[in-house]
Scaffold this active site. Structure first.
Site, PDB file in Angstrom:
ATOM      1  CB  CYS A   1      30.403  42.265  33.538  1.00  0.00           C
ATOM      2  SG  CYS A   1      32.118  41.728  33.465  1.00  0.00           S
TER       3      CYS A   1
ATOM      4  NE  ARG B   1      34.579  40.553  40.675  1.00  0.00           N
ATOM      5  CZ  ARG B   1      35.542  40.702  39.754  1.00  0.00           C
ATOM      6  NH1 ARG B   1      36.216  41.830  39.695  1.00  0.00           N
ATOM      7  NH2 ARG B   1      35.822  39.739  38.904  1.00  0.00           N
TER       8      ARG B   1
HETATM    9  N1  NAD Z   1      35.079  38.993  34.660  1.00  0.00           N
HETATM   10  C1  NAD Z   1      34.443  38.905  33.507  1.00  0.00           C
HETATM   11  O1  NAD Z   1      33.616  37.997  33.295  1.00  0.00           O
HETATM   12  C2  NAD Z   1      34.698  39.897  32.401  1.00  0.00           C
HETATM   13  C3  NAD Z   1      34.265  39.600  31.098  1.00  0.00           C
HETATM   14  C4  NAD Z   1      34.524  40.531  30.098  1.00  0.00           C
HETATM   15  C5  NAD Z   1      35.178  41.721  30.388  1.00  0.00           C
HETATM   16  N2  NAD Z   1      35.560  41.985  31.672  1.00  0.00           N
HETATM   17  C6  NAD Z   1      36.287  43.225  31.940  1.00  0.00           C
HETATM   18  O2  NAD Z   1      37.667  42.910  32.031  1.00  0.00           O
HETATM   19  C7  NAD Z   1      38.302  43.741  33.012  1.00  0.00           C
HETATM   20  C8  NAD Z   1      38.965  42.881  34.077  1.00  0.00           C
HETATM   21  O3  NAD Z   1      37.965  42.160  34.757  1.00  0.00           O
HETATM   22  P1  NAD Z   1      38.325  40.952  35.743  1.00  0.00           P
HETATM   23  O4  NAD Z   1      37.032  40.360  36.180  1.00  0.00           O
HETATM   24  O5  NAD Z   1      39.348  40.091  35.113  1.00  0.00           O
HETATM   25  O6  NAD Z   1      38.987  41.768  36.958  1.00  0.00           O
HETATM   26  P2  NAD Z   1      39.797  41.189  38.192  1.00  0.00           P
HETATM   27  O7  NAD Z   1      39.532  42.117  39.310  1.00  0.00           O
HETATM   28  O8  NAD Z   1      39.523  39.729  38.355  1.00  0.00           O
HETATM   29  O9  NAD Z   1      41.327  41.313  37.744  1.00  0.00           O
HETATM   30  C9  NAD Z   1      41.993  42.524  37.573  1.00  0.00           C
HETATM   31  C10 NAD Z   1      43.455  42.320  37.960  1.00  0.00           C
HETATM   32  O10 NAD Z   1      44.200  43.480  37.608  1.00  0.00           O
HETATM   33  C11 NAD Z   1      45.206  43.671  38.591  1.00  0.00           C
HETATM   34  N3  NAD Z   1      45.694  45.053  38.513  1.00  0.00           N
HETATM   35  C12 NAD Z   1      45.078  46.194  38.911  1.00  0.00           C
HETATM   36  N4  NAD Z   1      45.852  47.254  38.636  1.00  0.00           N
HETATM   37  C13 NAD Z   1      46.966  46.793  38.035  1.00  0.00           C
HETATM   38  C14 NAD Z   1      48.126  47.409  37.497  1.00  0.00           C
HETATM   39  N5  NAD Z   1      48.274  48.741  37.509  1.00  0.00           N
HETATM   40  N6  NAD Z   1      49.085  46.628  36.957  1.00  0.00           N
HETATM   41  C15 NAD Z   1      48.943  45.276  36.954  1.00  0.00           C
HETATM   42  N7  NAD Z   1      47.865  44.642  37.426  1.00  0.00           N
HETATM   43  C16 NAD Z   1      46.882  45.390  37.963  1.00  0.00           C
HETATM   44  C17 NAD Z   1      44.521  43.317  39.894  1.00  0.00           C
HETATM   45  O11 NAD Z   1      45.437  43.021  40.919  1.00  0.00           O
HETATM   46  C18 NAD Z   1      43.678  42.084  39.456  1.00  0.00           C
HETATM   47  O12 NAD Z   1      44.398  40.877  39.650  1.00  0.00           O
HETATM   48  C19 NAD Z   1      37.208  44.666  33.533  1.00  0.00           C
HETATM   49  O13 NAD Z   1      37.221  45.857  32.804  1.00  0.00           O
HETATM   50  C20 NAD Z   1      35.925  43.898  33.243  1.00  0.00           C
HETATM   51  O14 NAD Z   1      34.830  44.745  33.105  1.00  0.00           O
HETATM   52  C21 NAD Z   1      35.363  41.092  32.684  1.00  0.00           C
END
Ligand code: NAD
Length: 439
Positions: free
Chosen positions: A261, A329
C-alpha cells in the site's frame, strides 16, 4: 444480506469473512482458480492471524462460499464489493485494469438496485468510471459507493471488526443506509460512520496512507541525523511524543516502509497530482527518502566490514514487510538481500511465515533457515529487518556461540545497546548515538 466480494486477497478475504461472521451470506469471487480451489478445500492462501479459523467456521455454517464464476456470484447479490488489486503501472499511477475488468464482468449479472462498492484503493474519479464501465454493459439500475479500507495486514480481523471509523462516499442515501446497516455490528462502540462525497472518500484513503508514510520517512530522516550528531532517536522520540500535538504513533525509526500500500499509494497520489498540475513535492520526497532508507543496513554492513563483503556471511532475520504477515511486496528485506548478494556476501535468511514467498523471488541464491538461530551458524553479522516478536528476547549466549563474530545490525531497535555491549556484542541500531568502543 447477500454479498459478493470480488477479489479474495488480503482485503477481500478478510472483508468477506468478517461480513459472513456477522450473519451475512457471502460469496467471494476470484479469477485465480488455484486460490479458489484451495479455499474450497478448506485452505487459506495468505497468512493473517485468526483468519483461517474464521474462514473455516463460516464455510461450515454455509455463510461463506468461493467461486470463479461471475454469473453465479453476482446474480442475487444486494451488495457487490470490488476488492481487486490496484498495483502501480510503469508511470507510478494506479493500474485500474483489474477494477475495470471486475466492473465489466459483473455488469450483465447485476440485479436491480444492487449497490456496487469499491473498496480497492483508487484515484479520485475512479468510482465514477466504475459506474460508466458498468453502464456500458447493462441497462439495470444500480448504485455506487466508495468504501475505502483501512485494515492493517497482521491485525486485519481486529481492524475490520473494530474500525476507528468507517468511511462511505455515496451520492444517494439508499446506498449509504444499506452500508450503515451492514457495518452496524462493528460500530457498537460509537465509532463514526462517515458519509462523505465520493471524491472525498477516494481521497481520504490516499491522504491517510500518505500521512502515515510521511511520518515514517520523517522519523527515519531524524534518526539518520541523530546518528551523526551523537543523539539517541529513542530519547528524542520520547521527548517529542509527549507533546500532544505530535504523539507517539508511527514514529518508530526503521529500514523504510514496504508492503502493498504505502509505496504505491504515495506514488499514485503524486502521479494524480501531477496530472492535475499540482507538484506534490512532499510526496516525491517521502518516496525518495524511503527508497534510500531501505539501503541503511547495507551501508552500515559495508562500512563495518571495510567496504568488502566477499567471504562474509550475513544472517537476515525477518523478511515480510512487517510482522504477522507473509506479504513481501516492496519489503525492505529484499533490497538488503539483493544488495548483499551483489556485493558477494553469503546470505542466510529466516522468517516465521514468509520463507516460501521469498523463495519464489530469490530461488536458491540464499539459504533458507527454519529457525532464526540456524541462520546464525558461521555468520559474521545478523541484520534484523522485521520486528517479529520471537526476535525480541533471543538467547544471546547461544547466538554468540554460533556466530563467527558477535555483530548485530538492528533495523528495528529491538535491544538495549548498553546491555548488548555488556553481553559482548557489537550492536548498531537506527538513529542511536555511538557507544564508546562500538559504533
Ligand atoms: N493489503 C492491504 O493491507 C490493504 C489495505 C487497505 C486497502 N488495500 C487495497 O485493497 C485492494 C486489494 O488489495 P489486496 O492486498 O487485497 O490485493 P491482493 O493482490 O491480495 O488481492 C487481489 C485479488 O483480486 C483478484 N482479482 C484480480 N482481478 C480480478 C477480477 N477481475 N475478478 C476477480 N478477482 C480478481 C486477484 O486474483 C487477487 O486474489 C488494493 O487496492 C489495495 O490498495 C489493501
Amino acid at each position: 444480506m447477500k454479498i459478493t466480494i470480488i477479489g479474495a486477497g488480503y482485503v477481500g478475504l478478510v472483508t468477506g469473512t468478517c461480513f459472513a461472521e456477522s450473519g451475512n451470506d457471502v460469496t467471494c469471487l476470484d479469477v485465480d482458480t488455484g486460490k479458489v480451489e484451495l479455499l474450497n478445500r478448506g485452505g487459506v492462501p495468505i497468512y493473517e492471524p485468526g483468519l483461517e479459523e474464521l474462514v473455516k467456521r463460516n464455510v461450515a455454517a454455509g455463510r461463506l462460499k468461493f467461486t470463479t464464476r461471475y454469473d453465479e456470484a453476482i446474480r442475487n447479490s444486494q451488495c457487490v464489493f470490488i476488492c481487486v488489486g490496484t498495483p502501480q503501472d510503469e508511470s507510478g499511477a494506479a493500474d485500474l485494469r483489474f477494477v475495470q475488468a471486475a466492473s465489466e464482468n459483473m455488469a450483465p449479472w447485476l440485479k436491480a438496485d444492487a449497490i456496487v462498492i469499491c473498496k480497492s484503493t483508487v484515484p479520485v474519479g475512479t468510482n465514477r468510471r466504475v459506474a460508466e464501465w458498468i453502464r456500458a454493459k447493462t441497462n439495470t439500475r444500480f448504485h455506487i459507493a466508495s468504501n475505502p479500507e483501512f485494515l492493517k495486514e497482521g491485525a486485519a480481523i481486529d481492524d475490520f471488526t473494530k474500525p476507528d471509523r468507517v468511511v462511505v462516499g455515496a451520492d444517494d442515501e439508499q446506498a449509504a443506509d444499506v452500508l450503515q446497516e451492514l457495518y452496524r455490528p462493528f460500530l457498537r462502540t460509537e465509532k463514526p460512520f462517515l458519509v462523505v462525497g465520493i471524491e472525498s472518500a477516494e481521497m481520504i484513503k490516499y491522504v491517510a496512507n500518505c500521512m502515515l508514510a510521511t511520518k515514517i520517512s520523517f522519523i527515519n530522516e531524524m534518526a539518520n541525523i541523530c546518528e551523526r550528531v551523537g543523539a539517541d532517536i529513542n530519547e528524542v522520540r520520547k521527548g517529542i511524543g509527549h507533546d500532544a500535538r505530535i504523539g507517539f504513533s508511527f514514529l518508530f525509526p526503521g529500514v523504510g516502509y514496504g508492503g502493498s500500500c504505502f509505496p504505491k499509494d504515495v506514488r499514485a497520489l503524486a502521479s494524480l497530482a501531477a496530472d492535475k498540475g499540482v507538484e506534490a513535492r512532499i510526496l516525491r520526497t517521502v518516496d525518495e527518502t524511503n527508497n534510500q532508507q531501505k539501503f541503511v543496513l547495507f551501508h552500515k554492513l559495508m562500512n563495518y566490514f571495510g567496504g568488502d563483503l566477499t567471504n562474509r556471511t550475513i544472517a537476515v532475520w525477518g523478511l515480510s514487510f512487517k510482522p504477522r504477515t507473509d506479504d513481501i511486496r516492496e519489503a525492505p528485506s529484499l533490497v538488503l538481500i539483493r544488495s548483499l548478494l551483489q556485493a558477494g556476501a553469503t546470505v542466510k535468511v529466516h522468517d516465521p511465515v514468509a520463507l516460501e514467498n521469498v523463495r519464489k523471488e530469490l530461488g536458491d541464491t540464499v539459504t533458507y533457515c527454519i529457525h532464526h538461530y540456524d541462520a546464525c551458524d558461521g555468520a559474521d553479522a545478523i541484520a534484523i529487518v522485521t520486528e517479529w516478536n520471537e526476535f525480541r528476547n533471543p538467547d544471546f549466549d547461544y547466538i554468540k556461540l554460533k556466530m563467527k563474530s558477535p555483530v548485530i545490525f538492528d533495523g528495528r531497535n529491538l535491544y538495549d545497546r548498553q546491555k548488548m555491549a555488556a553481553r559482548g556484542f557489537y550492536y548498531s541500531g537506527i538513529g542511536l548515538s555511538a557507544l564508546p568502543g562500538t559504533d
